[in-house]
Design a protein around this motif. Sequence first.
Motif, PDB file in Angstrom:
ATOM      1  N   ALA A 110       6.445  -4.372 -11.449  1.00 39.16           N
ATOM      2  CA  ALA A 110       7.491  -4.074 -12.430  1.00 39.16           C
ATOM      3  C   ALA A 110       7.118  -2.802 -13.183  1.00 39.16           C
ATOM      4  CB  ALA A 110       7.642  -5.241 -13.403  1.00 39.16           C
ATOM      5  N   SER A 111       8.116  -2.041 -13.546  1.00 37.78           N
ATOM      6  CA  SER A 111       7.866  -0.810 -14.278  1.00 37.78           C
ATOM      7  C   SER A 111       7.361  -1.138 -15.681  1.00 37.78           C
ATOM      8  CB  SER A 111       9.145   0.018 -14.376  1.00 37.78           C
ATOM      9  OG  SER A 111      10.041  -0.597 -15.284  1.00 37.78           O
ATOM     10  N   ARG A 112       6.795  -0.132 -16.323  1.00 34.42           N
ATOM     11  CA  ARG A 112       6.321  -0.311 -17.700  1.00 34.42           C
ATOM     12  C   ARG A 112       7.441  -0.756 -18.609  1.00 34.42           C
ATOM     13  NH1 ARG A 112       1.755   1.459 -19.898  1.00 34.42           N
ATOM     14  NH2 ARG A 112       0.197   2.340 -18.503  1.00 34.42           N
ATOM     15  N   GLN A 113       8.611  -0.176 -18.397  1.00 33.55           N
ATOM     16  CA  GLN A 113       9.758  -0.504 -19.249  1.00 33.55           C
ATOM     17  C   GLN A 113      10.126  -1.979 -19.099  1.00 33.55           C
ATOM     18  OE1 GLN A 113      13.444   1.202 -18.085  1.00 33.55           O
ATOM     19  NE2 GLN A 113      14.461   0.720 -20.006  1.00 33.55           N
ATOM     20  N   VAL A 114      10.098  -2.462 -17.856  1.00 34.43           N
ATOM     21  CA  VAL A 114      10.439  -3.857 -17.602  1.00 34.43           C
ATOM     22  C   VAL A 114       9.366  -4.769 -18.199  1.00 34.43           C
ATOM     23  CG1 VAL A 114      10.641  -5.606 -15.794  1.00 34.43           C
ATOM     24  CG2 VAL A 114      11.840  -3.420 -15.556  1.00 34.43           C
ATOM     25  N   THR A 115       8.107  -4.409 -18.002  1.00 31.61           N
ATOM     26  CA  THR A 115       7.012  -5.211 -18.541  1.00 31.61           C
ATOM     27  C   THR A 115       7.097  -5.293 -20.061  1.00 31.61           C
ATOM     28  OG1 THR A 115       5.630  -4.459 -16.718  1.00 31.61           O
ATOM     29  CG2 THR A 115       4.506  -5.485 -18.580  1.00 31.61           C
ATOM     30  N   LYS A 116       7.403  -4.155 -20.690  1.00 27.42           N
ATOM     31  CA  LYS A 116       7.529  -4.133 -22.145  1.00 27.42           C
ATOM     32  C   LYS A 116       8.701  -5.008 -22.592  1.00 27.42           C
ATOM     33  CE  LYS A 116       8.141  -1.080 -26.124  1.00 27.42           C
ATOM     34  NZ  LYS A 116       9.076  -2.046 -26.752  1.00 27.42           N
ATOM     35  N   ALA A 117       9.796  -4.942 -21.875  1.00 31.48           N
ATOM     36  CA  ALA A 117      10.970  -5.743 -22.236  1.00 31.48           C
ATOM     37  C   ALA A 117      10.646  -7.231 -22.154  1.00 31.48           C
ATOM     38  CB  ALA A 117      12.148  -5.393 -21.323  1.00 31.48           C
ATOM     39  N   VAL A 118       9.903  -7.628 -21.125  1.00 32.17           N
ATOM     40  CA  VAL A 118       9.511  -9.038 -20.987  1.00 32.17           C
ATOM     41  C   VAL A 118       8.599  -9.433 -22.152  1.00 32.17           C
ATOM     42  CG1 VAL A 118       8.139 -10.655 -19.612  1.00 32.17           C
ATOM     43  CG2 VAL A 118       9.801  -9.160 -18.483  1.00 32.17           C
ATOM     44  N   ASN A 119       7.640  -8.567 -22.483  1.00 29.01           N
ATOM     45  CA  ASN A 119       6.751  -8.858 -23.613  1.00 29.01           C
ATOM     46  C   ASN A 119       7.532  -8.981 -24.913  1.00 29.01           C
ATOM     47  OD1 ASN A 119       4.397  -8.917 -22.126  1.00 29.01           O
ATOM     48  ND2 ASN A 119       3.955  -6.738 -22.428  1.00 29.01           N
ATOM     49  N   ASP A 120       8.486  -8.062 -25.112  1.00 21.14           N
ATOM     50  CA  ASP A 120       9.289  -8.084 -26.335  1.00 21.14           C
ATOM     51  C   ASP A 120      10.064  -9.397 -26.454  1.00 21.14           C
ATOM     52  OD1 ASP A 120       8.381  -5.608 -26.981  1.00 21.14           O
ATOM     53  OD2 ASP A 120      10.200  -4.531 -26.428  1.00 21.14           O
TER      54      ASP A 120
END
Length: 163
Positions: free
Chosen positions: A3-13
Motif C-alpha cells: 500500500a502507498s504511504r498515503q493509503v497507510t496513513k489513511a488507515v492509521n488515521d
Amino acid sequence: MSASRQVTKAVNDVLDLAPRHGEVSLIKLVAAVSEDRARPIEIAMAELPPGVTGQWRQYGDHDVFLIQRGLPTWDRTLAHELGHLVLGHYGIPVAEAARELAEVADDGLIGYMLNQRTGCMGPSGEDAEQEAEDFAALLLYRLGRLPSDRSSIVQVRLGEAFG
Ligand SMILES: [Zn+2]
C-alpha cells in the motif's frame, strides 16, 4: 501487500479514531469517521444493479454508502467505500433537492462508471479504485489483528514500528 504511504496513513488515521473501549468493528470505525467529520454517514443495504457491490453517494449534508443486499463480502465493500471517502476521492454527487428524483430514477445512476473489477459504482478512476482496494485490504487486515481495547492497539502499532 504494497500500500502507498498515503493509503497507510489513511488507515492509521482511521484506526486512531477507534473507540477507546470495547470491540472495534468496521461499523464503529465508520461511525467514528462520521463523527470526526461532523457529517453523518449512513450505511444502507440496497438492491443495486447486477454486478455492482457498492456505491458512495454524496448528499448536501451527509454521505450514504450503499451496499448490495446479500453481498457476502459486504465488509470489504464497506471498507472500500470508506477508503474512497477518507482518501479524498469523490462519490456520486446527489443534490439534496434532487434526492427524491434520484431515488426514483435510480437507473440513471448507472450512467456513472462501474468498475468491472471491484464492482464499485462511482465517478472515480482506476487509480482511485486501486487505492480504495489497498485501503480496504489493509484496514481489514489491521482490524482482524486488533485486540479489543485501544491500549492494545497502541502496543500492536508499536510492535509494528519496532518489530
Ligand atoms: Zn471504488
